[in-house]
Each structure stands twice: as C-alpha cells, then as structure tokens.
Design an enzyme around this catalytic site. Structure first.
Site, mmCIF file in Angstrom:
data_model
loop_
_atom_site.group_PDB
_atom_site.id
_atom_site.type_symbol
_atom_site.label_atom_id
_atom_site.label_comp_id
_atom_site.label_asym_id
_atom_site.label_seq_id
_atom_site.Cartn_x
_atom_site.Cartn_y
_atom_site.Cartn_z
ATOM 1 C CG HIS A 68 -86.366 -35.351 -37.996
ATOM 2 N ND1 HIS A 68 -86.340 -36.694 -36.986
ATOM 3 C CD2 HIS A 68 -84.726 -35.432 -38.058
ATOM 4 C CE1 HIS A 68 -85.525 -37.473 -37.227
ATOM 5 N NE2 HIS A 68 -84.221 -37.017 -38.120
ATOM 6 N N GLY A 91 -78.020 -40.964 -39.215
ATOM 7 C CA GLY A 91 -78.342 -40.781 -41.137
ATOM 8 C C GLY A 91 -79.451 -42.064 -41.627
ATOM 9 C CB SER A 149 -83.355 -39.525 -39.938
ATOM 10 O OG SER A 149 -83.492 -40.085 -38.409
#
Length: 455
Positions: free
Chosen positions: A212, A322, A324
């Site tokens: 993502h 943050g 990810s």
C-alpha cells in the site's frame, strides 16, 4: 498488480555496528532440538520455533486430510499438531515424529470451506478472519465501523457456519494499513518503513516494503523532503498480499542485510522463514521502534477500506501509523514479514497483520541480501533488570545500558523505558534475555481492538 519502479536506499541507512541476536546468547533461552537418547520416542520433542515449523510442514504432508493445523507451544517448546478422525496409526506417527498430538473436530477442509463462505457472504470493510489452530476454529473480528445491517449480515453468516466452527468478536478500533518498519522512508507526504534489503532478479539492489506504500507513492527518499533514492518496481495491494519491490536508483548501492534497531545497533538478517502460530517475533518500525509479540494466525484475510488482502500473518504485536512495511523478524535473524496494518496502538496494544516475506520474495523474484559490511557485536552488553511483568533483558541483551523496567504487558513481553541507553525486550516473566531496543519507548502490549493501515 500495479507496476512501477522502485526506490533505492543508501548504505548509510541502518549503518552502525552489528549486534547479531545469536551472538548475545540469544534473546530468549532455546532448548536443543535434539533429544536425550533415553527419552521415550513418543514423547514430544523440545524444539525451537523454526524447527517446529519444519516439522509441521513434514507432518502436514504425511498426515494428509487428517492434518488440521498446528501451533508452537512456546512455554513447553513443543509443536502441537491437530488431527481429525480416529486413525490411531496416524496419531502414533505424529507422536513418533516428536509432536504433541491433539484430536479435534474441524478438518482443514471444513475450515477452509467456512472461510470461502465468509469471503462470499461477508466481505465487509472492517472485518478480518483467520484459522486459529489453538481453538480449531475461525476467529472473525469486526472493527467499530461494522454496525447495523453490516453487523447483522456478519453475525448471521458466522452463525450459519454451524456451532463450533467460528468465533465472532468485536474490536473497538478501526482496521487500516500502517506505514513504517525499520528505517523511515518518505515520499509524496507519506512515511513508511523499509522492510528488508534484497537483490532483485537482475542482480540490482532493492528493498521490500508494504504494497500500500508502493501503490500510493512511486519514489521514496531516506530523508523527509530529501531527493528520491529508490523507485517502485512492483506493488501488490489490495489482493493477494501487501508488498512492494523498490529498486535503488543507484545500481552501485550496497545496502546491508540487517534491521536497524537504533542507537547504532543492528540485527543481521541471513534467511527468510515461514511464521508459526505461537512463535515469538519482533517488529521494528520508524514510529514505534522495537516491539515483540506472538504469531496468532496464518493465511489471514483482512478487509481494509481500500479492499481485501489475503494470505497475511496475524499477530498481537502492536504498531502505529508510519510502521507500514517494517520488518518482522526472529531472534535468530530470520526475516518473517512486512508490516501491513492492524488495530490499536502501542499504548493499548492491538492486532497487526504482516505480509509473509517468503511469499513476497517468490512473487517479485528477489532474494534476501544487499551487500555492505556486517560485524558481530558484543553479546553481553545491555544486561538489565526487568519488572514483574515488563520484559527486561536480565542476562544477555543486545545493547548498552539497563533493561526495561517500566513497560507493562499483560503477557510480560513489553518494551519499557530503560535505565540506560537502550530498552530490553523480555519474556513472560521478565527474567530472560533481552534485545536492546535503543529508543526509550514505554508501553507494553496487550490484546486490544481496532484495525488500521499505517500511512
């Protein structure tokens, strides 16, 4: 799958002395996988989590349709295998192989069929499900956005699966993707985390992060507002995973194959491994630093607002926006996953989902590694004293200073403020070895609600 070019990362990221987890007498005590020759051949073997995973794969193939999942009992250091049916020969076979055997009602075929029904009838944003081998059921979770008719649909679908097939629970948070991991990477106003450095199929340097993140931003920098260093090459999200391959723009880049723990400490990464339910894992993220917890489910499905993602690892490790793309790894330096999303935060805890590294590597044709010098650090620095519940390194932690003594964790695996330069991550009773987290973050973890993405 969307295709873009990937960013590169300077070797300066994650630079510093290497403190290999294995060099510090390891974070947690390990029992030998071998047994005393005098031990009863039918008694469960004492195994490390990685060895338990290998045995589980062998037994899954050997037991066939009778195999109904497995999990690692960290307290007893044993592999527990679920078996359906009354074929005593198969039970004896599993016991002789060294597993603890539990006879259960639901077969994997039945559980997988139930999961297909959920996908067909209850693919609702804010829901997630995974098979829990410890209960021999599917655990279905709904976040706080699932209300009214959507809740009624989910509840009736779960009830329709039949008694003893699934458990439905409610989370007070919101499922969303997280954006961060080890070192911070920046692009287009977003912040994510670099997962693991890899070598692409053409031999060029690259890294893995969350899909993502790769779908949202094409070029990434290692500094906020800095010039791009890497460009997205491949990204998958949503769909069959949440991963992206990002190529360094400079083909001469030689990034290290490690995870940056902060304060000049790194953990060498030398292999990719499959996760096992019950296994203890560590996560590094640019927002919340080093955290630990256990794997609670495999092949999880999560219905984010952006779409459904399948094939994920479910854990009780906390994470926040943050984080990810960040690294999920084991004490012995095995790469396990990339942070996708989840619920809660690192004050109240929560559930977090990870993209399996093995699947991502196979999909993009990359291998772990990246070059760069790696040295072994001292293994006995960072001895600390843990509290009654906080996990504090009491023997051999990787890092300088005292261990954690303020973090709280209902399960005892917390990261708390240390008395020295780095924190400790410990075990359930606070008396085992710890890793120096080096970032002074308090708050342990406990089961908490809400699933979120991290960017």
């Amino acid at each position: 799958m969307s295709h873009k070019r990937m960013p590169k990362r300077n070797a300066a990221i994650a630079a510093g002395s290497v403190v290999a987890l294995g060099a510090a007498a390891l974070l947690l005590p390990h029992a030998n996988a071998s047994q005393d020759g005098a031990t009863d051949a039918a008694a469960p073997r004492t195994l490390k989590a990685g060895d338990a995973g290998s045995l589980a794969e062998q037994l899954a193939a050997a037991l066939g349709d009778a195999f109904a999942g497995s999990y690692y009992d960290a307290g007893r250091q044993q592999l527990v295998v679920n078996v359906v049916g009354d074929n005593n020969q198969l039970v004896v076979q599993a016991k002789k192989a060294g597993a603890a055997v539990r006879q259960v009602d639901n077969s994997m075929a039945e559980l997988e069929a139930a999961a297909r029904t959920l996908k067909a009838d209850a693919t609702i944003p804010g829901t997630a499900w995974a098979v829990d081998p410890r209960t021999n059921k599917i655990v279905v979770t709904a976040d706080r956005t699932v209300t009214g008719d959507r809740w009624d649909t989910l509840e009736s679908t779960v009830e329709g699966l039949g008694s003893g097939m699934a458990t439905l629970r409610k989370s007070s948070g919101t499922f969303k993707p997280f954006a961060s991991g080890g070192d911070a990477i920046f692009g287009g106003g977003s912040r994510c985390s670099l997962g693991f450095n890899v070598v692409a199929d053409d031999g060029s340097p690259a890294f893995l992060t969350a899909g993502h993140c790769g779908v949202a931003v094409e070029q990434w920098s290692d500094a906020q507002g800095g010039a791009p260093i890497a460009t997205v090459d491949q990204a998958v999200f949503p769909g069959a995973g949440d991963f992206a391959l990002v190529r360094y723009d400079d083909p001469a880049t030689q990034p290290p194959s490690d995870v940056n723990l902060g304060n000049g400490q790194t953990v060498a990464i030398d292999q990719a491994a499959e996760a096992a339910v019950g296994q203890q894992v560590f996560r590094m993220g640019s927002t919340t630093g080093l955290r630990d917890g256990q794997v609670t489910g495999l092949n999880a499905t999560v219905n984010y607002p952006e779409g459904t993602v399948t094939g994920l690892i479910q854990t009780n490790v906390c994470a926040e926006p943050g984080d990810s793309g960040g690294s999920l790894f084991t004490q012995d330096g095995s790469a396990i996953g990339l942070t996708s999303g989840g619920s809660g935060d690192c004050t109240s805890g929560g559930e977090t989902f990870f993209q399996p590294v093995t699947t991502a590597l196979e999909a993009v044709g990359a291998t772990l590694g990246g070059g760069g010098a790696q040295g072994a650090g001292e293994g006995d620095a960072g001895a600390g004293s843990g509290g009654d519940e906080a996990g504090g390194g009491q023997d051999a932690g990787a890092g300088a200073g005292a261990g954690a003594d303020e973090g709280e964790d209902a399960d005892g695996g917390g990261i708390g403020d240390g008395d020295g330069d780095s924190d400790g991550v410990g075990d359930a009773d606070g008396n085992r070895d710890g890793i120096g987290a080096g970032n002074g973050i308090g708050a342990g973890r406990e089961d908490a609600p809400g699933l979120v993405q991290t960017h």
